[in-house]
Design an enzyme around this catalytic site. Structure first.
Site, PDB file in Angstrom:
ATOM      1  N   ASP A   1       8.588   8.512 -12.835  1.00 33.32           N
ATOM      2  CA  ASP A   1       8.263   9.408 -11.728  1.00 33.32           C
ATOM      3  C   ASP A   1       9.354  10.457 -11.493  1.00 33.32           C
ATOM      4  OD1 ASP A   1       6.198  10.052 -10.039  1.00 33.32           O
ATOM      5  OD2 ASP A   1       6.917   8.843  -8.363  1.00 33.32           O
TER       6      ASP A   1
ATOM      7  N   ASP B   1       3.123   6.042  -0.315  1.00 26.50           N
ATOM      8  CA  ASP B   1       3.054   6.277  -1.754  1.00 26.50           C
ATOM      9  C   ASP B   1       2.805   7.758  -2.074  1.00 26.50           C
ATOM     10  OD1 ASP B   1       3.157   5.628  -4.393  1.00 26.50           O
ATOM     11  OD2 ASP B   1       1.188   4.662  -4.484  1.00 26.50           O
TER      12      ASP B   1
ATOM     13  N   ASP C   1       9.209   4.711  -8.167  1.00 29.37           N
ATOM     14  CA  ASP C   1       8.196   4.819  -7.117  1.00 29.37           C
ATOM     15  C   ASP C   1       7.415   3.509  -7.016  1.00 29.37           C
ATOM     16  OD1 ASP C   1       6.308   5.522  -5.271  1.00 29.37           O
ATOM     17  OD2 ASP C   1       5.195   6.878  -6.602  1.00 29.37           O
TER      18      ASP C   1
ATOM     19  N   LYS D   1       2.476  -0.347  -4.358  1.00 33.15           N
ATOM     20  CA  LYS D   1       1.539  -0.291  -5.485  1.00 33.15           C
ATOM     21  C   LYS D   1       1.259  -1.700  -6.002  1.00 33.15           C
ATOM     22  CE  LYS D   1       3.143   4.191  -7.327  1.00 33.15           C
ATOM     23  NZ  LYS D   1       1.882   4.948  -7.254  1.00 33.15           N
TER      24      LYS D   1
ATOM     25  N   ARG E   1       5.265  14.643  -2.616  1.00 35.20           N
ATOM     26  CA  ARG E   1       5.072  15.878  -1.832  1.00 35.20           C
ATOM     27  C   ARG E   1       6.071  15.984  -0.690  1.00 35.20           C
ATOM     28  NH1 ARG E   1      -1.030  14.117  -0.781  1.00 35.20           N
ATOM     29  NH2 ARG E   1      -0.577  13.230  -2.806  1.00 35.20           N
TER      30      ARG E   1
ATOM     31  N   GLU F   1       4.796  10.111  -1.710  1.00 41.23           N
ATOM     32  CA  GLU F   1       6.195  10.453  -1.420  1.00 41.23           C
ATOM     33  C   GLU F   1       6.652  11.722  -2.131  1.00 41.23           C
ATOM     34  OE1 GLU F   1       5.344   8.534  -3.835  1.00 41.23           O
ATOM     35  OE2 GLU F   1       6.582   9.397  -5.416  1.00 41.23           O
TER      36      GLU F   1
ATOM     37  N   LYS G   1      10.178  17.148  -9.508  1.00 41.62           N
ATOM     38  CA  LYS G   1      10.159  15.889  -8.755  1.00 41.62           C
ATOM     39  C   LYS G   1      11.020  14.833  -9.448  1.00 41.62           C
ATOM     40  CE  LYS G   1       7.053  12.028  -7.469  1.00 41.62           C
ATOM     41  NZ  LYS G   1       5.651  11.563  -7.356  1.00 41.62           N
TER      42      LYS G   1
END
Ligand code: BES
Ligand code: MN
Ligand code: ZN
Length: 501
Positions: free
Chosen positions: A286, A345, A268, A275, A349, A347, A263
């Site tokens: 991230d 959020d 993020d 967030k 996946r 994101e 990933k």
């Protein structure tokens, strides 16, 4: 890409050790302090310290100096647990702490004497791990500091192996240094701030890495992603002026086919499901899954591992904007499945869905994916452990074994059918969030929808151990490179198995 230099040059040495300016010695409780490999003034100090501290509990330290020829050297002795009670973690803590102290005092020639008769230092993976962490001692992410503040210096460390393990340590030097280089690359990339490390920038780093390693790189931009129907990564990336990229790196022509997926969310913010401000800055990490995969790729090249390695890196930035994807959007992923967005959020996946599908279509023997995927995983296992999800017991066991030997905590978690059930959408095939409880399991179940008929896959949720925010002795704040050692040791183990077949 800058060439990756290690902060410390490690040499394995048991005799003819040049005079170091700092000697670091571990002494297990009850162990005989005499060691003929040490210069007399050093072993004299060691014997004296052993005598003075004989009745003290483990953890005592003795600091002093020794005159070796015309050189004045510092000596640090640490009282360790008895050999049969010593654990790898304790040894590592001692080593990292003692080395970082020596380095902070400015030592440029360090000698480390590893205690003898300690089981957990003798095996091949133990030796590899010790070499790798020694080579990284003094690591600091300095690129954005002024010259005078850069603290990495040329440094040499002589490692005196435990008695009887000299051969083991000599053999461990090459894999240890390769892993250290991979760790350094993963950390440097992971620590790079998101205004620099955009998807395009990270793709460029990957391209340079492949050409340096004699591998192949392909980078898909937004147009090509759209042509391939990769709606997941496109949806996440559409809120940022720094458009998404899908990177594929290849290496090697013989051996088992290994797909590594990482990933790479360069930042993020959560997107429209934004967030809270507190700790949002941590979300530059991230991208650590992708960075770990790049580190493993470098080490695999350094070691010329007999595997056919393909790395798949979905890279995107998750931001709120007028163009962002929204909760309730329905997105079609590359395998044709539609996903209803519940929370922007979730994101990771979405971008992994397309990457895993692409990787699985290559029909690898095994697919291993790493991601800082869920906060729920950190709630479940804490900050130092990653979760392992896999339907393949053999693959899972192999990964658990190498992770244990690598000193990287990994814990298996379930892929029960009810999690898959909970990820079904109201108006689409799937939804990207199935609620609060068991969040890490739900995310893993979602990813399982994109592997097609590939049976041997594993997902590692590294949200906890991928980075650290609290400084500790021998541990710099920032990306850790978690997973590099496990991946490389796992690929090495496959190599030996397939070559004896
Ligand atoms: N990148 C985060 C997960 C994360 C959290 C990594 C903390 C490292 C530390 C991920 O994209 C995320 O935001 N996940 C959500 C999923 C939820 C909306 C279903 C989460 O964990 O809250
Ligand atoms: Mn997120
Ligand atoms: Zn994320």
């Amino acid at each position: 890409m800058q060439t990756i230099k290690l902060p410390t040059d490690v040499r394995i040495s048991s005799r003819g050790i040049p005079a170091g300016d700092h000697w670091v010695l571990g002494l297990p409780a009850g162990a005989d302090p005499s060691d003929e490999r040490l210069p007399a003034p050093v072993s004299g100090f060691l014997a004296g310290a052993a005598r003075r501290h004989r009745s003290k509990a483990p953890g005592w330290t003795a600091e002093g100096s020794a005159q070796i020829g015309r050189r004045h050297a510092r000596v640090s002795v640490l009282g360790l647990e008895a050999p049969d009670r010593l654990e790898p973690r304790a040894i590592r803590k001692w080593l990292d702490g003692a080395l970082s102290a020596a380095i902070q005092e400015g030592a440029e020639r360090v000698v480390v004497r590893l205690p003898s008769a300690v089981e957990c230092l003798r095996s091949e993976p133990d030796a590899v791990r010790v070499v790798a962490s020694a080579a990284l001692s003094g690591y600091r992410f300095d690129r954005y500091r002024k010259q005078a503040e850069k603290r990495e210096r040329e440094r040499t460390l002589w490692l005196i192996p435990p008695g009887g393990s000299e051969e083991q340590y000599r053999a461990a030097r090459r894999p240890g240094l390769a892993i250290a280089r991979g760790l350094r690359l993963a950390r440097d990339l992971g620590n790079t701030p998101p205004n620099v490390a955009t998807p395009a920038w990270l793709a460029e780093q990957a391209r340079d890495l492949a050409s340096e390693c004699g591998g192949k790189a392909r980078v898909l931009g937004p147009t090509e992603l759209a042509r391939r129907g990769m709606g997941g990564i496109l949806a996440v990336g559409q809120g940022s002026a720094n458009g998404p990229r899908m990177v594929r790196l290849d290496l090697g022509v013989r051996g088992p086919k290994i797909a590594l997926v990482g990933k790479g969310v360069t930042f993020d913010s959560g997107g429209l499901s934004i967030k809270p401000a507190a700790s949002m800055e941590e979300m530059k990490y991230d991208k650590c899954g992708a960075c770990t995969v790049l580190g493993a790729y470098l080490a695999a090249a350094d070691l010329d591992l007999p595997v056919r390695l393909s790395c798949f890196l979905p890279l995107a930035e998750n931001l709120p904007a007028a163009s962002s994807y929204r909760p309730s959007d329905i997105v079609r992923c590359a395998n044709g499945k539609t996903v209803e967005i519940i929370n922007t959020d979730a994101e990771g996946r979405m971008i992994l869905a397309d990457a895993i599908h692409l990787a699985a279509r290559w029909k690898p023997d095994h697919l291993v994916e790493l991601s800082t995927l869920t906060g729920a995983c950190v709630v479940a296992l804490g900050e130092r452990a990653a979760a392992l999800f896999s339907p393949d017991d053999e693959l899972a066991d192999a990964l658990l074994v190498v992770a244990g030997e690598a000193g990287e905590r990994l814990w298996r978690m379930p892929l029960w059918p009810e999690f898959k059930e909970q990820m079904k959408g109201e108006h689409a095939d799937l939804k990207n969030s199935g609620g609060r409880w068991g969040g890490a399991n739900l995310a893993a179940a979602f990813l399982g929808e994109f592997v097609g008929d590939l049976a041997s896959w594993a997902h590692l949720d590294i949200a906890g151990p991928a980075y650290t925010t609290k400084p500790a002795p021998g541990r710099t704040v920032g990306a850790t490179g978690y997973g590099v050692t496990t991946l490389v040791q796992w690929m090495r183990s496959l190599g030996t198995r397939s070559s004896t077949r």
